[in-house]
Design an enzyme around this catalytic site. Structure first.
Site, short mmCIF file in Angstrom:
data_model
loop_
_atom_site.label_atom_id
_atom_site.label_comp_id
_atom_site.label_asym_id
_atom_site.label_seq_id
_atom_site.Cartn_x
_atom_site.Cartn_y
_atom_site.Cartn_z
N TRP A 1 20.82 -12.72 -4.11
CA TRP A 1 19.52 -12.07 -4.28
C TRP A 1 18.34 -13.02 -4.03
O TRP A 1 17.22 -12.76 -4.45
CB TRP A 1 19.43 -11.41 -5.66
CG TRP A 1 20.23 -10.12 -5.70
CD1 TRP A 1 20.75 -9.46 -4.62
CD2 TRP A 1 20.60 -9.36 -6.85
NE1 TRP A 1 21.42 -8.33 -5.04
CE2 TRP A 1 21.35 -8.24 -6.39
CE3 TRP A 1 20.38 -9.50 -8.22
CZ2 TRP A 1 21.87 -7.27 -7.25
CZ3 TRP A 1 20.90 -8.53 -9.08
CH2 TRP A 1 21.63 -7.44 -8.61
N CYS B 1 27.98 -4.44 -11.63
CA CYS B 1 27.34 -3.12 -11.64
C CYS B 1 28.02 -2.13 -10.70
O CYS B 1 27.36 -1.42 -9.97
CB CYS B 1 25.91 -3.24 -11.16
SG CYS B 1 24.94 -4.30 -12.15
N GLU C 1 0.83 -1.21 0.00
CA GLU C 1 0.00 0.00 0.00
C GLU C 1 0.87 1.26 0.00
O GLU C 1 0.53 2.26 -0.64
CB GLU C 1 -0.91 0.05 1.23
CG GLU C 1 -2.01 -1.00 1.27
CD GLU C 1 -1.54 -2.32 1.89
OE1 GLU C 1 -0.32 -2.58 1.96
OE2 GLU C 1 -2.41 -3.11 2.29
N GLU D 1 28.48 -7.26 -2.97
CA GLU D 1 27.63 -7.00 -1.81
C GLU D 1 27.53 -8.18 -0.86
O GLU D 1 27.04 -8.04 0.25
CB GLU D 1 26.25 -6.52 -2.23
CG GLU D 1 25.39 -7.61 -2.81
CD GLU D 1 24.05 -7.06 -3.29
OE1 GLU D 1 24.04 -6.07 -4.02
OE2 GLU D 1 23.02 -7.63 -2.89
N HIS E 1 21.57 4.96 -15.92
CA HIS E 1 20.62 5.32 -14.87
C HIS E 1 20.01 6.69 -15.14
O HIS E 1 19.17 7.16 -14.38
CB HIS E 1 21.30 5.31 -13.50
CG HIS E 1 21.82 3.96 -13.14
ND1 HIS E 1 20.99 2.90 -12.91
CD2 HIS E 1 23.08 3.48 -13.03
CE1 HIS E 1 21.71 1.83 -12.63
NE2 HIS E 1 22.98 2.16 -12.71
N HIS F 1 29.93 -9.34 -15.98
CA HIS F 1 29.54 -7.94 -15.82
C HIS F 1 29.29 -7.68 -14.34
O HIS F 1 28.68 -8.50 -13.66
CB HIS F 1 28.29 -7.64 -16.63
CG HIS F 1 27.63 -6.36 -16.22
ND1 HIS F 1 28.19 -5.13 -16.47
CD2 HIS F 1 26.50 -6.12 -15.51
CE1 HIS F 1 27.41 -4.19 -15.96
NE2 HIS F 1 26.38 -4.76 -15.37
N CYS G 1 10.36 -2.35 -4.15
CA CYS G 1 10.37 -3.59 -3.38
C CYS G 1 10.91 -4.71 -4.27
O CYS G 1 10.76 -4.66 -5.48
CB CYS G 1 8.96 -3.96 -2.96
SG CYS G 1 8.15 -2.67 -2.02
N1 GLN Z 1 22.40 -8.65 -18.30
C1 GLN Z 1 21.66 -7.84 -17.39
C2 GLN Z 1 20.96 -6.72 -18.15
O1 GLN Z 1 21.50 -6.27 -19.11
C3 GLN Z 1 22.56 -7.25 -16.35
C4 GLN Z 1 21.80 -6.44 -15.34
C5 GLN Z 1 22.62 -6.05 -14.14
O2 GLN Z 1 23.83 -6.09 -14.17
N2 GLN Z 1 21.98 -5.63 -13.09
O3 GLN Z 1 19.91 -6.28 -17.74
ZN ZN Z 2 24.86 -4.00 -14.24
#
Ligand code: GLN
Ligand code: ZN
Length: 756
Positions: A564, A646, A16, A608, A697, A644, A519
């Site tokens: 995660w 982030c 909510e 993390e 972003h 990859h 969330c």
């Molecule tokens: N391969 C994912 C994407 O391109 C990687 C996302 C991420 O690193 N959070 O969305």
């Molecule tokens: Zn990423």
């Protein structure tokens, strides 16, 4: 014996708060409506906790409890207050850059967001500078105390303690934030005195920094602060959670406070020592119900541990969840469609508090009075322990066959790269993207319809293939060198794999706040992990079949999937991670067999997962890197492995990253102006790197000049023959026009660099 709670989830059983916030931000509802939704959530939360001796107040927040603390201490940066508006506008400006009436021009830079200890919750970082002063502004808390009293409940205000607050903040100039200690403690004193005047008996001050490596100067500051605060005529609970006290244990016990709360789940091994050393004037609150996971507590086992302690401490023993319940979903009762057997093994926030009540009654009145509950709990625990759905002998047997060779490439990078070059024939400064392309409303609704059974499988496949075809055509037209299929079939990079692996279960409403109105719904790993069939091959193979350019296969790595998810507590995380690694390894090998020449394995969440104590880092990094290597390194030399991440704060972990031995790593760097690449001055990273040049972003389209500059900066530290050109992360949240424009510029930049 008293029972209490450190904090309750505030998003509401049906999210909510999220909906009310988003409506308010979009201008569709008033601040009055937002406040009334918030009020209702709080009232409901308190009512569901009414059997506790003390209910938490101040754990509710419209956005973030650390930002609330900044407001209460009068520590919002000038930029949030300078622009006109009500306090709520200042608040949302700091939280997200804009309040409801702000235009793009009057918006300000939002506060930095970072993760709350080792959780997936993000807080707004307090800012400190030479100008920082504190001024008590307790109105929000006072209002909530009034509300809880109207319900006839005993309020226990929950605040972030002064040392943890300072620790969480960042200096915005050359000021040393610890000099603010002198200024901040009097404001806390003032607040406590005010609470005394209102007749509040107890206050909880959270100092989770007690789970970190603190030095003597911090110990001294803690002692000085709490000596001062103990002058107020209020009973103080200092709460530590998320880990053991270790070298902070004696300091914590020396504080002149009434109760010390400890995390008796993660800090289980210290309980005995604590009871032994507990000063006579201090009580001990044991957080014996796991606030970080979703499993039922083994109540009978906990009672066996508690009984002798209760004998010894009597009234001085309190019980609580280990930490705030913010980190678990609200109420399991809503999960009507969940597999009944697995559901019987779980407890969300509401159920965890029920457990607390059973424990306290068993101790106070004897186990007989809760015999039914205890028996039910025993059966559930026993059923989970022995269930054939949890234990898969084939998976266990396979783990027994792991050898170091499984995680090794056939030859070294120096050799591999030659064969890869011969096969891939990539130009200098190869261009690529991170995987996802914009996900339109149409794509989302196609996925949803298929999931609900409203769209036949063949139609679904056709529509996804059409989308892939479009994404491939766009990339060919742009002139990118290594293509991706765009991930239109994926809703989430972890959920997508979880849904196809054995050993996972999904909740429908198991939301946990990540930040503000955002969330996440972490999937739950309940059993041994295996992969019944290929998960991505059909999409990647199709995408490769329609282009001559190399198509990157796209997978999420084992460490990220682990970090995660809610994970099993009946085996070490490292073992669960190995199981995930073997399942994804099979997918890697299947992709390779299907003719995919480049495979990217995302490890967005590897960093993390680092433990709170530095001493424990190397153990984690060892098993995490090993799991990645098991996943990735079974391929032939000619197959190129990418990963990859982030983020680019690699300083502490660069050697572990290098050990992963991926051929190419892409990272996020554009916002930091490549400064974060400084580490590459000291450490010669041996393989190829794609430092992100496009900040995904932001809706802004990066210019060619800006990207050129970034790559040239990177080239000062990394030999150009090992540089790739790519965005910071996936493009899923961006719109098509800006994506195309930005990538067009990016490809031009690479072309220019080659000409030079
Ligand atoms: N391969 C994912 C994407 O391109 C990687 C996302 C991420 O690193 N959070 O969305
Ligand atoms: Zn990423």
């Amino acid at each position: 014996m008293k029972i209490h709670n450190l904090g309750f989830p505030r998003i509401g059983t049906q999210r909510e708060l999220k909906h009310a916030l988003e409506q308010f931000w979009s201008g569709q509802s008033s601040s009055e409506l937002l406040r009334s939704v918030a009020h209702e959530i709080r009232a409901k939360n308190w009512k569901s906790q009414s059997f506790l001796d003390l209910v938490p107040v101040g754990d509710f927040s419209l956005y973030d409890q650390v930002l609330d603390m900044s407001v209460m201490l009068g520590n919002l940066p000038a930029r949030a207050k300078e622009v006109e508006g009500a306090p709520l506008d200042h608040y949302f400006r700091m939280a997200r850059g804009r309040s409801v009436n702000d235009t793009e021009a009057s918006g300000v830079q939002a506060g930095e967001m970072t993760k709350w200890f080792d959780t997936n919750y993000h807080y707004i970082v307090p800012e400190f500078s030479a100008e920082t002063t504190f001024e008590l502004n307790p109105s929000a808390l006072l209002r909530q105390i009034k509300e809880v009293r109207q319900l006839g409940l005993a309020a226990k205000p929950v605040l972030i303690g002064p040392l943890t607050y300072l620790w969480l903040g960042k200096e915005k100039d050359a000021t040393d934030k610890w000099v603010l200690f002198e200024k901040i403690v009097p404001v806390y004193s003032e607040l406590l005195n005010l609470l005394v005047d209102l007749g509040v008996e107890w206050v909880q001050l959270d100092e989770p920094i007690l789970s970190l490596d603190l030095d003597n100067s911090l110990h001294e500051m803690l002692q000085t602060a709490y000596k001062k605060l103990s002058e107020s005529n209020i009973k103080i609970i200092v709460a530590n959670y998320f880990g053991e006290l270790q070298n902070n244990l004696d300091c914590a016990l020396s504080l002149p406070i009434d109760i010390l709360h400890v995390d008796a789940v993660r800090g289980c091994s210290e309980v005995e020592t604590l009871v032994e050393k507990l000063p006579d004037a201090m009580s001990l609150s044991l957080g014996c119900i796991d606030g970080r996971n979703v499993w039922k507590t083994d109540l009978n086992r906990v009672l066996d541990l508690l009984d002798p302690l209760a004998q010894k401490l009597g009234d001085r023993l309190w019980l609580a969840p280990s930490c705030s319940l913010l980190h678990v979903p609200v109420d399991l009762a809503q999960e009507e469609s969940m597999d009944a057997e697995i559901k019987s093994w779980l407890a969300f926030a509401v159920q965890k508090l029920d457990e607390l009540q059973v424990l306290s009654r068993a101790i106070a009145e004897g186990r007989e009075v809760v015999a039914v509950e205890l028996e039910e709990n025993r059966q559930a625990i026993e059923n989970r322990r022995t269930s054939t759905r949890v234990n898969n002998p084939v998976v266990k047997a396979r783990l027994g066959t792991l050898t170091p060779a499984l995680g090794m490439r056939k030859t070294s990078y120096a050799n591999r790269i030659l064969t890869q070059q011969e096969r891939l024939k990539l130009p200098l400064y190869p261009t690529t993207t991170i995987g996802s392309f914009p996900q339109t409303a149409e794509i989302r609704s196609t996925r949803l319809k298929y999931r609900k059974g409203e769209l036949p499988q063949n139609d679904y496949i056709q529509r996804m293939q059409a989308e892939i075809k479009h994404i491939v055509a766009v990339q060919e037209e742009l002139g990118l060198d290594v293509l991706v299929h765009g991930e239109p079939e994926r809703n989430d990079m972890v959920e997508y794999f979880g849904e196809q692996l054995e050993g996972y279960v999904f909740s429908r409403f198991g939301w946990v706040q990540s930040y503000g109105s955002r969330c996440v719904k972490p999937p739950i790993i309940f059993g041994d992990i295996s992969r019944p069939k290929p998960m991505t091959v059909q999409w990647s193979a199709y995408a490769q079949s329609i282009t001559d350019k190399p198509m990157k296969g796209m997978l999420t790595g084992p460490v990220t999937i682990l970090n995660w998810s809610f994970v099993r507590d009946d085996q070490p995380r490292s073992i669960t991670c190995q199981q995930l690694a073997l399942a994804i390894r099979d997918e890697v090998l299947d992709l390779e067999a299907a003719g995919i020449q480049i495979i990217q394995i995302d490890e967005a969440a590897l960093r993390e997962g680092l433990p709170l104590r530095r001493r424990e880092w190397s153990v984690y990094l060892d098993w995490a890197v090993n799991a990645f290597k098991i996943t990735a390194n079974g391929v032939a030399d000619t197959t190129q492995i990418h990963t990859h991440m982030c983020y680019s704060e690699f300083n502490d972990i660069i050697e572990s990253i290098a050990k992963m031995d991926t051929d190419v790593i892409t990272i996020e760097t554009s916002r930091s102006d490549m400064e974060l690449l400084d580490i590459f001055d000291e450490f010669e990273y041996p393989n190829e790197i794609g430092p992100g040049v496009y900040d995904i972003h932001s809706p802004n389209i990066p210019t060619e000049e800006s990207m050129l500059e970034l790559i040239q900066k990177a080239a000062l530290r990394i030999p150009s023959k090992r540089l790739w050109v790519n965005p910071d992360c996936g493009l899923k949240t961006r719109a098509w026009p800006e994506t195309k424009a930005a990538l067009k510029n990016m490809v031009h930049v690479a072309q220019k660099l080659r000409e030079n």
